[in-house]
Design a protein around this motif. Sequence first.
Motif, PDB file in Angstrom:
ATOM      1  N   THR A   3      92.704 -37.346   0.069  1.00  0.00           N
ATOM      2  CA  THR A   3      91.310 -36.912  -0.047  1.00  0.00           C
ATOM      3  C   THR A   3      91.173 -35.662  -0.909  1.00  0.00           C
ATOM      4  O   THR A   3      90.354 -35.621  -1.834  1.00  0.00           O
ATOM      5  CB  THR A   3      90.726 -36.641   1.353  1.00  0.00           C
ATOM      6  OG1 THR A   3      90.826 -37.831   2.151  1.00  0.00           O
ATOM      7  CG2 THR A   3      89.269 -36.229   1.254  1.00  0.00           C
ATOM      8  N   ILE A  55      89.377 -35.789  -4.598  1.00  0.00           N
ATOM      9  CA  ILE A  55      88.110 -35.081  -4.804  1.00  0.00           C
ATOM     10  C   ILE A  55      88.242 -34.094  -5.948  1.00  0.00           C
ATOM     11  O   ILE A  55      87.337 -33.969  -6.794  1.00  0.00           O
ATOM     12  CB  ILE A  55      87.671 -34.368  -3.516  1.00  0.00           C
ATOM     13  CG1 ILE A  55      87.423 -35.393  -2.401  1.00  0.00           C
ATOM     14  CG2 ILE A  55      86.408 -33.551  -3.768  1.00  0.00           C
ATOM     15  CD1 ILE A  55      86.451 -36.483  -2.746  1.00  0.00           C
ATOM     16  N   CYS A  96      80.402 -39.336  -9.707  1.00  0.00           N
ATOM     17  CA  CYS A  96      80.242 -37.891  -9.875  1.00  0.00           C
ATOM     18  C   CYS A  96      79.557 -37.572 -11.204  1.00  0.00           C
ATOM     19  O   CYS A  96      78.685 -36.695 -11.274  1.00  0.00           O
ATOM     20  CB  CYS A  96      81.607 -37.200  -9.816  1.00  0.00           C
ATOM     21  SG  CYS A  96      82.505 -37.433  -8.264  1.00  0.00           S
ATOM     22  N   GLY A  98      80.962 -33.405  -3.852  1.00  0.00           N
ATOM     23  CA  GLY A  98      82.257 -33.340  -3.175  1.00  0.00           C
ATOM     24  C   GLY A  98      82.171 -33.774  -1.729  1.00  0.00           C
ATOM     25  O   GLY A  98      83.063 -34.466  -1.218  1.00  0.00           O
ATOM     26  N   GLN A 128      81.713 -37.666  -1.624  1.00  0.00           N
ATOM     27  CA  GLN A 128      82.948 -38.354  -1.992  1.00  0.00           C
ATOM     28  C   GLN A 128      84.034 -38.153  -0.946  1.00  0.00           C
ATOM     29  O   GLN A 128      84.871 -39.039  -0.734  1.00  0.00           O
ATOM     30  CB  GLN A 128      83.430 -37.881  -3.363  1.00  0.00           C
ATOM     31  CG  GLN A 128      82.481 -38.202  -4.515  1.00  0.00           C
ATOM     32  CD  GLN A 128      82.254 -39.690  -4.675  1.00  0.00           C
ATOM     33  OE1 GLN A 128      81.442 -40.281  -3.961  1.00  0.00           O
ATOM     34  NE2 GLN A 128      82.963 -40.307  -5.604  1.00  0.00           N
ATOM     35  N   THR A 129      84.040 -37.001  -0.288  1.00  0.00           N
ATOM     36  CA  THR A 129      85.020 -36.765   0.777  1.00  0.00           C
ATOM     37  C   THR A 129      84.816 -37.744   1.923  1.00  0.00           C
ATOM     38  O   THR A 129      85.783 -38.326   2.437  1.00  0.00           O
ATOM     39  CB  THR A 129      84.899 -35.320   1.291  1.00  0.00           C
ATOM     40  OG1 THR A 129      85.234 -34.410   0.230  1.00  0.00           O
ATOM     41  CG2 THR A 129      85.848 -35.085   2.464  1.00  0.00           C
TER      42      THR A 129
END
Length: 272
Positions: free
Chosen positions: A74, A78, A149, A195, A198-199
């Motif tokens: 992760t 990221i 992103c 972030g 996406q995490t």
Amino acid sequence: MKSSRGILLSVFLVPLACLVALPFYYIVVNTLKTQPETAAQPLALPTSLYLDNYIEVFRDIPVLQSFLNTLYVTVLSIAIMLLIGSMAAFGVLIGRGRLASIVGVILVIAFVVPGQATLVPLYRMLAGVELVDSLNGLVVMYACGSIFCYFLIIGYMRSLPTELFEAARIDGAGPFRVYWSIALPLIRPILVTVGVFQTMWVWNDFITPNVFINSPQKQTLVLQVYTAVGEFTTNWPVFMTLTVIVLIPMVVFFVFAQRQIVSGLVNGSVKG
């Protein structure tokens, strides 16, 4: 008028919140029960605190190793996604040539292609470079999320005054210096927001590690939950206990990061 509106809103939202919280309540209370008690009264509170489910999970399942695997994948994923996405957004934004336009079109096309449709060719590509059944291979796969992103970051970047970039270039700063010293500090709110999203995606993803990871010692936490379901019988209290353990890091992370999410979205809307 405002008070009556608030009361009506509460009357609507409180039952909705209870409905949403019901599955979480169901899972948590059954981690503190024996299997017969869970089968007899799944929604009732436990008659006593039965902690053997947690002991059994940490004793029989490599939770710590899977947690470290998930954390490694992760964090690295990221970092790569934010770096590639922000650099691509900056390059396309300040680019004036045909190449920047072509890259933008390619990214749009790549964004609309479902990820599941590319699993087979990606598997063959990773197998060719010996990255199947590898945590670094998962990082490479998740790096493809840089496209998502890119789209969020470039939308935020378009609201920034481009005069700042032009002034820095006139003063002699190169493209990377402008990106690192000016663009990155300005887009920090959207970087935090992206972030966080996406995490949560990488941490909770099941399809990618299920396809690309075979070794038990390299499994992520979500895969451990999947393997806890037996083919013929399942110890449901232990399964729910493992589910709660997997959820705790993301719940804590979201509680601490929700202010940053709202701040990034609000700042983006105000600037736009």
